[in-house]
Design a protein around this motif. Sequence first.
Motif, PDB file in Angstrom:
ATOM      1  N   CYS A   1       0.792  -1.251   0.066  1.00 12.02           N
ATOM      2  CA  CYS A   1       0.376  -0.029   0.038  1.00 12.02           C
ATOM      3  C   CYS A   1       0.698   0.663   0.018  1.00 12.02           C
ATOM      4  CB  CYS A   1      -0.975  -0.269   0.687  1.00 12.02           C
ATOM      5  SG  CYS A   1      -2.070   1.007   0.906  1.00 12.02           S
ATOM      6  N   SER A   2       1.613   1.685  -1.155  1.00 14.33           N
ATOM      7  CA  SER A   2       2.987   2.370  -1.056  1.00 14.33           C
ATOM      8  C   SER A   2       2.194   4.262  -1.188  1.00 14.33           C
ATOM      9  CB  SER A   2       3.432   2.376  -2.501  1.00 14.33           C
ATOM     10  OG  SER A   2       2.489   2.029  -3.901  1.00 14.33           O
ATOM     11  N   THR A   3       1.114   4.157  -2.058  1.00 14.21           N
ATOM     12  CA  THR A   3       0.025   5.216  -1.787  1.00 14.21           C
ATOM     13  C   THR A   3      -0.084   5.423  -0.329  1.00 14.21           C
ATOM     14  OG1 THR A   3      -1.004   3.947  -4.312  1.00 14.21           O
ATOM     15  CG2 THR A   3      -1.802   6.318  -3.095  1.00 14.21           C
ATOM     16  N   TYR A   4      -0.767   5.425   0.195  1.00 13.74           N
ATOM     17  CA  TYR A   4      -1.642   4.766   1.486  1.00 13.74           C
ATOM     18  C   TYR A   4      -0.606   4.523   2.716  1.00 13.74           C
ATOM     19  CZ  TYR A   4      -5.298   6.328  -1.718  1.00 13.74           C
ATOM     20  OH  TYR A   4      -6.314   7.144  -2.172  1.00 13.74           O
TER      21      TYR A   4
ATOM     22  N   SER B   1     -11.554  -2.793   3.275  1.00 11.23           N
ATOM     23  CA  SER B   1     -11.656  -2.088   2.391  1.00 11.23           C
ATOM     24  C   SER B   1     -10.542  -0.625   1.598  1.00 11.23           C
ATOM     25  CB  SER B   1     -12.687  -1.116   2.970  1.00 11.23           C
ATOM     26  OG  SER B   1     -14.035  -2.068   2.764  1.00 11.23           O
ATOM     27  N   LEU B   2      -9.900  -0.425   2.782  1.00 12.54           N
ATOM     28  CA  LEU B   2      -8.404   0.253   2.486  1.00 12.54           C
ATOM     29  C   LEU B   2      -7.379  -0.335   1.730  1.00 12.54           C
ATOM     30  CD1 LEU B   2      -6.977   3.109   2.807  1.00 12.54           C
ATOM     31  CD2 LEU B   2      -6.182   1.840   5.051  1.00 12.54           C
ATOM     32  N   CYS B   3      -7.316  -1.463   2.207  1.00  8.54           N
ATOM     33  CA  CYS B   3      -6.762  -2.765   0.859  1.00  8.54           C
ATOM     34  C   CYS B   3      -6.655  -2.805  -0.456  1.00  8.54           C
ATOM     35  CB  CYS B   3      -6.443  -4.473   1.079  1.00  8.54           C
ATOM     36  SG  CYS B   3      -5.718  -5.033   0.399  1.00  8.54           S
ATOM     37  N   ARG B   4      -8.354  -2.467  -0.937  1.00  5.94           N
ATOM     38  CA  ARG B   4      -9.292  -2.578  -1.973  1.00  5.94           C
ATOM     39  C   ARG B   4      -8.490  -1.396  -2.694  1.00  5.94           C
ATOM     40  NH1 ARG B   4     -12.042  -5.752  -5.072  1.00  5.94           N
ATOM     41  NH2 ARG B   4     -13.986  -5.406  -6.485  1.00  5.94           N
ATOM     42  N   LEU B   5      -8.726  -0.029  -1.587  1.00  4.92           N
ATOM     43  CA  LEU B   5      -8.331   1.430  -2.314  1.00  4.92           C
ATOM     44  C   LEU B   5      -6.618   1.728  -2.523  1.00  4.92           C
ATOM     45  CD1 LEU B   5      -9.628   4.522  -3.092  1.00  4.92           C
ATOM     46  CD2 LEU B   5      -8.903   4.560  -0.212  1.00  4.92           C
TER      47      LEU B   5
END
Length: 97
Positions: free
Chosen positions: A8-11, A71-75
């Motif tokens: 999750c490098s973006t977040y 949900s955050l993983c999917r984002l």
Amino acid sequence: MNATSISCSTYTWSSNSLGQSPCEIAENLNSVCTTSNGSYFSELTSASGYTLSAEDQNPCLCTTVVYNLVSLCRLCQSKDLLYPTWDQWSENCTSYK
């Protein structure tokens, strides 16, 4: 313990103090309730919302904590993917609601 290769490098703010992404945290929480040796939360490439089947449901997955982490993983994977509502996610969690 199961492992996921999704990062999750973006977040980066969503990682915990151990540097684990929301995907890894969800995987670790689910590992308490499953004997599967593979990653439960594989890369979610489908454009359709990911929900739990009747076979998938367990006390670990049928929580708002895991729902939010998934949900955050999917984002982390794409802003264009659909997200299930809590009602859709927990539809088959009848014994844990």
